[in-house]
Design a protein around this motif. Structure first.
Motif, PDB file in Angstrom:
ATOM      1  N   ASN A   1       0.823  -1.214   0.000  1.00  0.00           N
ATOM      2  CA  ASN A   1       0.000   0.000   0.000  1.00  0.00           C
ATOM      3  C   ASN A   1       0.858   1.266   0.000  1.00  0.00           C
ATOM      4  OD1 ASN A   1       1.065  -0.281   2.530  1.00  0.00           O
ATOM      5  ND2 ASN A   1      -0.807   0.284   3.627  1.00  0.00           N
ATOM      6  N   ASP A   2       2.100   1.123  -0.468  1.00  0.00           N
ATOM      7  CA  ASP A   2       3.059   2.237  -0.429  1.00  0.00           C
ATOM      8  C   ASP A   2       2.636   3.340  -1.415  1.00  0.00           C
ATOM      9  OD1 ASP A   2       5.263   3.927  -0.521  1.00  0.00           O
ATOM     10  OD2 ASP A   2       6.703   2.288  -0.309  1.00  0.00           O
ATOM     11  N   ALA A   3       2.356   4.514  -0.887  1.00  0.00           N
ATOM     12  CA  ALA A   3       1.900   5.628  -1.735  1.00  0.00           C
ATOM     13  C   ALA A   3       2.965   6.088  -2.714  1.00  0.00           C
ATOM     14  CB  ALA A   3       1.464   6.793  -0.838  1.00  0.00           C
ATOM     15  N   HIS A   4       4.216   5.754  -2.470  1.00  0.00           N
ATOM     16  CA  HIS A   4       5.308   6.172  -3.348  1.00  0.00           C
ATOM     17  C   HIS A   4       5.606   5.134  -4.437  1.00  0.00           C
ATOM     18  CE1 HIS A   4       6.123   9.554  -0.706  1.00  0.00           C
ATOM     19  NE2 HIS A   4       6.139   8.712   0.326  1.00  0.00           N
ATOM     20  N   ALA A   5       4.895   4.022  -4.417  1.00  0.00           N
ATOM     21  CA  ALA A   5       5.143   2.984  -5.421  1.00  0.00           C
ATOM     22  C   ALA A   5       4.864   3.518  -6.818  1.00  0.00           C
ATOM     23  CB  ALA A   5       4.256   1.776  -5.136  1.00  0.00           C
ATOM     24  N   ASP A   6       5.530   2.925  -7.813  1.00  0.00           N
ATOM     25  CA  ASP A   6       5.433   3.480  -9.169  1.00  0.00           C
ATOM     26  C   ASP A   6       4.543   2.664 -10.095  1.00  0.00           C
ATOM     27  OD1 ASP A   6       7.067   1.295  -9.407  1.00  0.00           O
ATOM     28  OD2 ASP A   6       8.782   2.375 -10.242  1.00  0.00           O
ATOM     29  N   ILE A   7       3.848   1.659  -9.547  1.00  0.00           N
ATOM     30  CA  ILE A   7       2.919   0.891 -10.382  1.00  0.00           C
ATOM     31  C   ILE A   7       1.850   0.278  -9.481  1.00  0.00           C
ATOM     32  CG2 ILE A   7       4.072  -1.361 -10.306  1.00  0.00           C
ATOM     33  CD1 ILE A   7       3.575  -1.418 -13.404  1.00  0.00           C
TER      34      ILE A   7
END
Length: 304
Positions: free
Chosen positions: A15-21
């Motif tokens: 659930n990482d808001a900084h993930a790129d996909i």
């Protein structure tokens, strides 16, 4: 108008808001993940990201990839991808599930890791044919050998009657024949130990010498005379080896007790002696060691 749907967000660490996909499951759960992790772990994702992606949906600035798998399946697959999150395997069913996703997504090293863990959780002994099938498919020699030996607890009929299941369906006819041939070879080598006596160390093989000198109750085996009760013991053991799983036949069990009773009813006084009884028990223990060694030698011939 189509009703708006509110997608759920997967639990940490997906659930990482900084993930790129974002991977969106078939039941509308969004997994926020990192492209570099998926690329490093999966051949399928490496190939996917190497090709320019068509314009599609975006969420919080990250592209969304619609997946055919449900959320529960994606959790298993992604845990195999993320360092330190690999799922613990405690059953054959879990192993099969993980291997299925590993095959579908080309997950590097997962099959090897599952093979190592598979040797630890104990179902090799309780489900030997299923374990052998998986070992054949993924070339796990250690599992294959243990499963083959565990199959010796089954009689020949029980081995034939094993029901095909999800794992067994992956085994080829040739591989199943290997297992059955191993089982038969073990039965034969164990039976042959009860037919031929050249392998018996001379310091514990007094039975033929006794038969040639003082015993009046003898029987021929392989052209050589032995005490009758000893021949009956060896013949009964050989018959049981061919009928039952060799791993279930013990030299110190029922047949030994029957032989000792036969010693007691022999017309030969020497056969009834305590010395002869102790020597025979020693021989039975030695025979068990030879049986175990014979089974191990056949296992070395398994083609894996």
């Amino acid at each position: 108008m189509e009703e708006e749907r509110s997608n759920k967000v997967a639990p940490p660490p997906f659930n990482d808001a900084h993930a790129d996909i974002i991977l969106r499951s078939s039941d509308y759960v969004d997994f926020h993940v990192y492209r570099i992790i998926l690329t490093h772990a999966s051949q399928v994702f490496r190939d996917m990201f190497a090709v320019p992606q068509p314009a599609g949906g975006r969420d919080a600035g990250a592209p969304v990839i619609e997946m055919a798998e449900d959320a529960a399946s994606l959790v298993v697959m992604l845990r195999c991808c993320y360092p330190g999150l690999a799922p613990t395997i405690t059953s054959t069913a879990e192993a099969v599930q993980i291997l299925r996703w590993a095959d579908k997504f080309g997950l590097d090293g997962v099959a090897e890791r599952v093979g190592r863990e598979f040797e630890e959780f104990g179902e090799i002994e309780s489900k030997p044919v299923e374990a052998f099938a998986l070992a054949c498919q993924y070339r796990w020699r250690g599992v294959a050998v243990r499963a083959a030996k565990a199959s010796l607890k089954l009689s020949a009929d029980e081995l034939i009657e094993q029901q095909a299941d999800a794992a067994l369906s992956a085994i080829t006819g040739k591989e199943y024949q290997v297992l059955f041939q191993y089982h038969r070879s073990c039965r034969v080598v164990c039976r042959d130990l009860t037919r031929y006596t050249a392998w018996i160390p001379r310091d514990i093989n007094c039975f033929d010498k006794h038969a040639h000198t003082t015993c009046g109750d003898t029987k021929k085996m392989g052209g050589v005379s032995f005490a009758r009760w000893w021949c009956v013991y060896m013949q009964d053991m050989g018959h049981e080896f061919m009928q039952e799983g060799p791993a279930t036949v013990r030299t110190m069990g029922y047949h030994l007790q029957a032989a000792i009773r036969g010693m007691g009813t022999s017309s030969c006084c020497a056969c009834k002696s305590v010395k002869m009884c102790l020597n025979f028990v020693r021989f039975a223990q030695w025979l068990q060691l030879e049986i175990d060694a014979a089974i191990d030698s056949v296992a070395l011939q398994l083609p894996f």
